[in-house]
Design a protein around this motif. Sequence first.
Motif, mmCIF file in Angstrom:
data_model
loop_
_atom_site.group_PDB
_atom_site.id
_atom_site.type_symbol
_atom_site.label_atom_id
_atom_site.label_comp_id
_atom_site.label_asym_id
_atom_site.label_seq_id
_atom_site.Cartn_x
_atom_site.Cartn_y
_atom_site.Cartn_z
ATOM 1 N N ASP A 34 0.826 -1.161 -0.029
ATOM 2 C CA ASP A 34 0.146 -0.042 -0.256
ATOM 3 C C ASP A 34 0.948 1.316 0.090
ATOM 4 N N HIS A 36 0.640 5.369 1.219
ATOM 5 C CA HIS A 36 0.101 6.342 2.207
ATOM 6 C C HIS A 36 0.689 7.570 1.727
ATOM 7 N N TYR A 38 1.176 11.725 3.254
ATOM 8 C CA TYR A 38 1.246 12.642 4.602
ATOM 9 C C TYR A 38 1.575 14.128 3.973
ATOM 10 N N PRO A 46 4.374 15.426 10.495
ATOM 11 C CA PRO A 46 3.410 15.216 9.205
ATOM 12 C C PRO A 46 2.041 14.627 9.862
ATOM 13 N N TYR A 89 4.416 13.917 1.300
ATOM 14 C CA TYR A 89 5.214 12.723 1.222
ATOM 15 C C TYR A 89 4.412 11.466 1.083
ATOM 16 N N HIS A 91 4.476 7.140 1.124
ATOM 17 C CA HIS A 91 5.456 6.133 2.175
ATOM 18 C C HIS A 91 4.828 4.609 1.828
ATOM 19 N N TYR A 93 6.327 0.241 1.613
ATOM 20 C CA TYR A 93 7.336 -0.772 2.152
ATOM 21 C C TYR A 93 7.846 -1.436 0.855
ATOM 22 N N LEU A 100 10.749 -3.371 5.076
ATOM 23 C CA LEU A 100 10.657 -2.247 6.014
ATOM 24 C C LEU A 100 10.074 -0.850 5.227
ATOM 25 N N ALA A 101 9.807 0.006 6.065
ATOM 26 C CA ALA A 101 9.279 1.387 5.539
ATOM 27 C C ALA A 101 10.068 2.093 4.612
ATOM 28 N N PHE A 103 10.180 6.253 2.306
ATOM 29 C CA PHE A 103 9.537 7.239 2.194
ATOM 30 C C PHE A 103 9.864 7.733 0.622
ATOM 31 N N GLY A 105 10.931 11.299 -1.531
ATOM 32 C CA GLY A 105 11.694 12.502 -1.108
ATOM 33 C C GLY A 105 11.037 13.606 -0.931
#
Lengths: 112, 119
Positions: A34, A36, A38, A46, A89, A91, A93, A100-101, A103, A105
Motif C-alpha cells: 500500500d 500512504h 502525508y 506530518p 510525502y 510512504h 514498504y 521495511l518502510a 518514504f 523524497g
Amino acid sequence: QSVLTQPPSVSGAPGQRITISCSGTSSNIGAGHDVHWYQQFPGTSPKLLIYANNKRPSGVPDRFSGSKSGTSASLAITGLQADDEADYYCHSYDSGLSGLAVFGGGTTLTVL
Amino acid sequence: EVQLVQSGGVMVQPGGSLRLSCVVSGVSISNKYMSWVRQAPGKGLEWVSVIYSAGSSYNADSVQGRFSISRDHSNNTLYLQMTSLRVEDTAVYYCASRISVTAMAFDYWGQGALVTVSS
C-alpha cells in the motif's frame, strides 16, 4: 536518494487540480504494498492524508484523493486552496528491504 | 484523545549517546505498530526504526548497530536508544504509530525532538 521518487515541486493556481506522483519499483509499490500520503507544514509533524492507496482518515476533505497503478501512485488535490501549500510525502514498504518502510523524497506544493 | 508526547531536543557530541522517549496517552502501546522517523534540516522524511506489536524490531541500514528501539508497557512509552552518534544523525526525530487505521500507515505522530550532533 529516496527509494520512492517524487517531483521536488509542483504548483497550481487556486481552484485548480494538481497531482503529485510517487514512482517506485517491482519490490515496493509494484509488489502490492500500500501507499500512504502525508502532508507537512513547516515546523510541524506530518499528518496522514491518504492511507491504503485511496482511503481518507476522518476529517480529511474529499478534495484529497489517492490512486495506485503498477509501480506508481498519485495524490490529487482538487479545488486548490492557499492553505494546501505544504510538503507532501508518499510512504510504502519494500520487499527488498525486508519489508521495511520507505518514504518518497517529498514534494513542495506552491499555490500561485 | 490519543497523544504522543516526546522528550525535548538536545545537543550531543559526536560519538555520544542519547535516549529519546515518546509517552503515549489515550491508548495502550502493547499491541501497536510504532516507529521512529527522522528529518534532517531542510530534508525529507527518513524511516529509522520499527517495533511490531509482537515485539520484533528492525532498523534502517544507516543506524543498524547504533540505534535500538524499545517500549515499556508499564509507562506506555516508546524509546530510541542512540549510540555512536554522528554529525549526519542531526535531525528532528518523530515517533509515529498506527492507532486507528487498518493499514500500515502512521496516523499519530509525536511533536518531534531536535537532536543536534556537534562538537
